[in-house]
Design an enzyme around this catalytic site. Sequence first.
Site, PDB file in Angstrom:
ATOM      1  N   LYS A 148      36.425  39.136  58.035  1.00 36.09           N
ATOM      2  CA  LYS A 148      35.806  40.455  57.784  1.00 36.09           C
ATOM      3  C   LYS A 148      34.485  40.503  58.552  1.00 36.09           C
ATOM      4  O   LYS A 148      33.802  39.490  58.671  1.00 36.09           O
ATOM      5  CB  LYS A 148      35.536  40.639  56.280  1.00 36.09           C
ATOM      6  CG  LYS A 148      36.790  40.538  55.393  1.00 36.09           C
ATOM      7  CD  LYS A 148      37.649  41.782  55.481  1.00 36.09           C
ATOM      8  CE  LYS A 148      38.873  41.638  54.609  1.00 36.09           C
ATOM      9  NZ  LYS A 148      39.763  42.792  54.652  1.00 36.09           N
ATOM     10  N   LYS A 150      36.840  43.954  59.054  1.00 36.29           N
ATOM     11  CA  LYS A 150      38.220  44.055  59.555  1.00 36.29           C
ATOM     12  C   LYS A 150      38.224  44.080  61.082  1.00 36.29           C
ATOM     13  O   LYS A 150      39.002  43.425  61.742  1.00 36.29           O
ATOM     14  CB  LYS A 150      38.859  45.356  59.039  1.00 36.29           C
ATOM     15  CG  LYS A 150      39.269  45.379  57.577  1.00 36.29           C
ATOM     16  CD  LYS A 150      39.834  46.760  57.261  1.00 36.29           C
ATOM     17  CE  LYS A 150      40.283  46.865  55.832  1.00 36.29           C
ATOM     18  NZ  LYS A 150      41.600  46.299  55.576  1.00 36.29           N
ATOM     19  N   LYS A 174      43.388  34.373  58.460  1.00 40.67           N
ATOM     20  CA  LYS A 174      44.281  35.362  59.067  1.00 40.67           C
ATOM     21  C   LYS A 174      43.477  36.507  59.682  1.00 40.67           C
ATOM     22  O   LYS A 174      42.362  36.817  59.259  1.00 40.67           O
ATOM     23  CB  LYS A 174      45.305  35.892  58.070  1.00 40.67           C
ATOM     24  CG  LYS A 174      44.747  36.790  56.987  1.00 40.67           C
ATOM     25  CD  LYS A 174      45.812  37.303  56.019  1.00 40.67           C
ATOM     26  CE  LYS A 174      46.444  38.593  56.489  1.00 40.67           C
ATOM     27  NZ  LYS A 174      45.535  39.734  56.605  1.00 40.67           N
ATOM     28  N   ASP A 176      42.951  40.527  60.161  1.00 45.56           N
ATOM     29  CA  ASP A 176      43.181  41.649  59.247  1.00 45.56           C
ATOM     30  C   ASP A 176      44.320  42.517  59.784  1.00 45.56           C
ATOM     31  O   ASP A 176      44.692  42.406  60.957  1.00 45.56           O
ATOM     32  CB  ASP A 176      41.896  42.462  59.029  1.00 45.56           C
ATOM     33  CG  ASP A 176      41.722  42.785  57.556  1.00 45.56           C
ATOM     34  OD1 ASP A 176      40.593  42.853  57.079  1.00 45.56           O
ATOM     35  OD2 ASP A 176      42.762  42.943  56.864  1.00 45.56           O
ATOM     36  N   GLU A 177      44.826  43.392  58.907  1.00 46.54           N
ATOM     37  CA  GLU A 177      46.075  44.081  59.260  1.00 46.54           C
ATOM     38  C   GLU A 177      45.919  45.039  60.438  1.00 46.54           C
ATOM     39  O   GLU A 177      46.898  45.397  61.086  1.00 46.54           O
ATOM     40  CB  GLU A 177      46.645  44.838  58.056  1.00 46.54           C
ATOM     41  CG  GLU A 177      45.866  46.023  57.579  1.00 46.54           C
ATOM     42  CD  GLU A 177      44.699  45.644  56.695  1.00 46.54           C
ATOM     43  OE1 GLU A 177      44.546  44.452  56.381  1.00 46.54           O
ATOM     44  OE2 GLU A 177      43.937  46.544  56.329  1.00 46.54           O
ATOM     45  N   HIS A 264      52.506  41.041  56.330  1.00 49.44           N
ATOM     46  CA  HIS A 264      51.563  41.927  55.653  1.00 49.44           C
ATOM     47  C   HIS A 264      52.319  43.216  55.327  1.00 49.44           C
ATOM     48  O   HIS A 264      53.186  43.629  56.089  1.00 49.44           O
ATOM     49  CB  HIS A 264      50.356  42.200  56.557  1.00 49.44           C
ATOM     50  CG  HIS A 264      49.189  42.783  55.836  1.00 49.44           C
ATOM     51  ND1 HIS A 264      49.202  44.081  55.356  1.00 49.44           N
ATOM     52  CD2 HIS A 264      48.011  42.254  55.463  1.00 49.44           C
ATOM     53  CE1 HIS A 264      48.049  44.312  54.737  1.00 49.44           C
ATOM     54  NE2 HIS A 264      47.315  43.233  54.777  1.00 49.44           N
ATOM     55  N   ARG A 265      51.958  43.849  54.218  1.00 49.50           N
ATOM     56  CA  ARG A 265      52.756  45.032  53.813  1.00 49.50           C
ATOM     57  C   ARG A 265      51.974  46.354  53.913  1.00 49.50           C
ATOM     58  O   ARG A 265      52.233  47.307  53.179  1.00 49.50           O
ATOM     59  CB  ARG A 265      53.272  44.833  52.393  1.00 49.50           C
ATOM     60  CG  ARG A 265      52.141  44.622  51.387  1.00 49.50           C
ATOM     61  CD  ARG A 265      52.636  44.543  49.957  1.00 49.50           C
ATOM     62  NE  ARG A 265      51.488  44.508  49.051  1.00 49.50           N
ATOM     63  CZ  ARG A 265      51.577  44.677  47.738  1.00 49.50           C
ATOM     64  NH1 ARG A 265      52.748  44.876  47.159  1.00 49.50           N
ATOM     65  NH2 ARG A 265      50.484  44.644  46.987  1.00 49.50           N
ATOM     66  N   LYS A 303      42.206  44.342  43.590  1.00 52.52           N
ATOM     67  CA  LYS A 303      41.856  45.765  43.826  1.00 52.52           C
ATOM     68  C   LYS A 303      43.067  46.673  44.019  1.00 52.52           C
ATOM     69  O   LYS A 303      42.933  47.891  44.029  1.00 52.52           O
ATOM     70  CB  LYS A 303      40.945  45.867  45.047  1.00 52.52           C
ATOM     71  CG  LYS A 303      41.651  45.663  46.382  1.00 52.52           C
ATOM     72  CD  LYS A 303      40.680  45.701  47.570  1.00 52.52           C
ATOM     73  CE  LYS A 303      41.395  45.524  48.886  1.00 52.52           C
ATOM     74  NZ  LYS A 303      40.485  45.419  50.036  1.00 52.52           N
ATOM     75  N   GLY A 334      43.746  40.744  48.063  1.00 53.80           N
ATOM     76  CA  GLY A 334      43.264  42.105  47.776  1.00 53.80           C
ATOM     77  C   GLY A 334      42.325  42.116  46.588  1.00 53.80           C
ATOM     78  O   GLY A 334      42.765  42.133  45.449  1.00 53.80           O
ATOM     79  N   GLY A 335      41.037  42.083  46.856  1.00 55.28           N
ATOM     80  CA  GLY A 335      40.063  42.163  45.762  1.00 55.28           C
ATOM     81  C   GLY A 335      39.900  40.871  45.004  1.00 55.28           C
ATOM     82  O   GLY A 335      39.435  40.849  43.864  1.00 55.28           O
ATOM     83  N   GLN A 355      44.542  34.643  48.896  1.00 60.10           N
ATOM     84  CA  GLN A 355      43.726  35.049  50.052  1.00 60.10           C
ATOM     85  C   GLN A 355      42.548  35.883  49.584  1.00 60.10           C
ATOM     86  O   GLN A 355      42.701  36.794  48.753  1.00 60.10           O
ATOM     87  CB  GLN A 355      44.560  35.900  51.006  1.00 60.10           C
ATOM     88  CG  GLN A 355      45.477  35.091  51.882  1.00 60.10           C
ATOM     89  CD  GLN A 355      46.371  35.948  52.766  1.00 60.10           C
ATOM     90  OE1 GLN A 355      47.250  35.444  53.433  1.00 60.10           O
ATOM     91  NE2 GLN A 355      46.194  37.230  52.759  1.00 60.10           N
ATOM     92  N   GLY A 357      39.121  37.956  51.191  1.00 60.39           N
ATOM     93  CA  GLY A 357      38.287  38.341  52.341  1.00 60.39           C
ATOM     94  C   GLY A 357      36.884  38.637  51.839  1.00 60.39           C
ATOM     95  O   GLY A 357      35.975  37.800  51.909  1.00 60.39           O
ATOM     96  N   GLY A 358      36.747  39.818  51.200  1.00 60.25           N
ATOM     97  CA  GLY A 358      35.438  40.188  50.657  1.00 60.25           C
ATOM     98  C   GLY A 358      34.910  39.172  49.663  1.00 60.25           C
ATOM     99  O   GLY A 358      33.696  38.969  49.543  1.00 60.25           O
TER     100      GLY A 358
HETATM  101  C1  CAP Z   1      42.271  41.946  51.511  1.00 63.22           C
HETATM  102  C2  CAP Z   1      42.926  42.629  52.684  1.00 63.22           C
HETATM  103  C3  CAP Z   1      44.410  42.693  52.586  1.00 63.22           C
HETATM  104  C4  CAP Z   1      44.902  43.219  51.272  1.00 63.22           C
HETATM  105  C5  CAP Z   1      46.236  43.915  51.402  1.00 63.22           C
HETATM  106  C6  CAP Z   1      42.407  44.041  52.846  1.00 63.22           C
HETATM  107  O1  CAP Z   1      40.889  41.949  51.744  1.00 63.22           O
HETATM  108  O2  CAP Z   1      42.639  41.960  53.884  1.00 63.22           O
HETATM  109  O3  CAP Z   1      44.845  43.495  53.665  1.00 63.22           O
HETATM  110  O4  CAP Z   1      45.073  42.121  50.472  1.00 63.22           O
HETATM  111  O5  CAP Z   1      46.655  44.277  50.115  1.00 63.22           O
HETATM  112  O6  CAP Z   1      42.285  44.417  54.019  1.00 63.22           O
HETATM  113  O7  CAP Z   1      42.228  44.716  51.833  1.00 63.22           O
HETATM  114  P1  CAP Z   1      39.931  41.661  50.496  1.00 63.22           P
HETATM  115  P2  CAP Z   1      48.022  43.676  49.535  1.00 63.22           P
HETATM  116  O8  CAP Z   1      40.175  40.241  50.071  1.00 63.22           O
HETATM  117  O9  CAP Z   1      38.560  41.870  51.058  1.00 63.22           O
HETATM  118  O10 CAP Z   1      40.291  42.643  49.423  1.00 63.22           O
HETATM  119  O11 CAP Z   1      47.857  42.187  49.621  1.00 63.22           O
HETATM  120  O12 CAP Z   1      48.058  44.228  48.137  1.00 63.22           O
HETATM  121  O13 CAP Z   1      49.114  44.180  50.396  1.00 63.22           O
HETATM  122 MG    MG Z   2      43.454  43.412  55.200  1.00 65.21          MG
END
Ligand code: CAP
Ligand code: MG
Length: 404
Positions: A148, A150, A174, A176-177, A264-265, A303, A334-335, A355, A357-358
Amino acid sequence: MHNYINLNYKPDADDLICTFTVNSSIPLKEAATHIAGESSIDTWSDIKTLKPSIIQRLKPNVFYINTQKNKIKIAYPSELFESGNIPQIMSSIAGNIFGLKPIISLRLEDISFPRVLIKSFLGPAFGIEGIRKLTKIKERPLIGTIIKPKLGLTSKEHAELAYKSWIGGCDIVKDDENLTNQKFNPFNERIKLTVAAKEKAEKETGEKKIYMPNITAPYKEMLERAEFVKKQGNEYIMIDILTAGFSAVQSIRNENLRLVIHAHRAMHAALTKKPNGISMLSLAKLARLSGVDQLHIGTAVGKMEGSISEIQEIKNSLEENLFGLKSTLSVCSGGLSPNNIPDLIKLLGNNIVIQSGGGIHAHPKGSFSGAKALRQAIDSALKGIPIKEYSKSHEELKLSLNIK
Ligand code: CAP
Ligand code: MG
């Protein structure tokens, strides 16, 4: 439109079975007939070309109707579907039917695939067993971070942050998406620098480290990027499977590159958010067939939306024995931060990738300490020591508990 209702029908081992939740402006039975016909061989009018022999061989059966729950189940002869072709399967059971006028909302809740179709897919190349062998992590959850912000870092800054995260305690880093091949962080440059940083971190920690570069792009580019990653000696690739599409995922898998595929979804919630669309359970089953080794399934404590029972069901479906198909490792992301790790592990156990990130890169002492704190949080859960207790003797963890 032929009549497809047959409540005495007993599905056989060769049928593909779909469960739908249906809200319609017409009686459920009538809606079920339209859904069954439109998702298989028929259309809205009484076509004169629908020969009895076709009906005999290919007609689906609506064998379950529950008007209280607005649920129906349809058994489809597997001959309706092309072996090894996920896009075609989805064009049938998840295609036109969502747009039928009398249907107010329609949700594909679950799909049960027959052996004959499952065996037509390669499935995951590594699976959970292969991933644990590759990473040399036998029992505990795998720990990962997402670089991060992103977007915006240069390739050099990306690699430096990855290095700090690995030596701080992450197994995995990883992309980011939405990071692919932007001017400020070109793909080839990022991969070269980050793989070098990974190898440096491996030497310093004595641990296997993983980098998951995002190859999402038009297919020809994806293949070139996957081959480039392999040439750099990296073992993983990441694909945004819904924006890239199952055709691209299957095609990369069918290349047999011996690369672990992390799925990633991103965009899933456009499909999975109730009351309409396609459940994450259905998408997860399709993703496993398409050959992904790891898949984001949600966290219940972070989150993103998704109830714990739904997430546990998805995890179980990714691990269930399906005629020898390898399993897919569940990814919780995610969160997440040290605060919600104990609940996550209590709910989902150790057979997951965690995983953050924040939760790592917001640490007051920086990403190295953030990674240490996450590892300490997981250690405390594995040792059964309350995180507040454990933080008394682990400074990085203590400082992380206020991350909001
Ligand atoms: C998480 C994340 C992932 C999410 C995707 C984001 O970052 O990199 O893409 O986990 O959600 O961009 O939000 P944080 P999911 O750790 O900063 O939230 O896994 O539900 O598909
Ligand atoms: Mg992400």
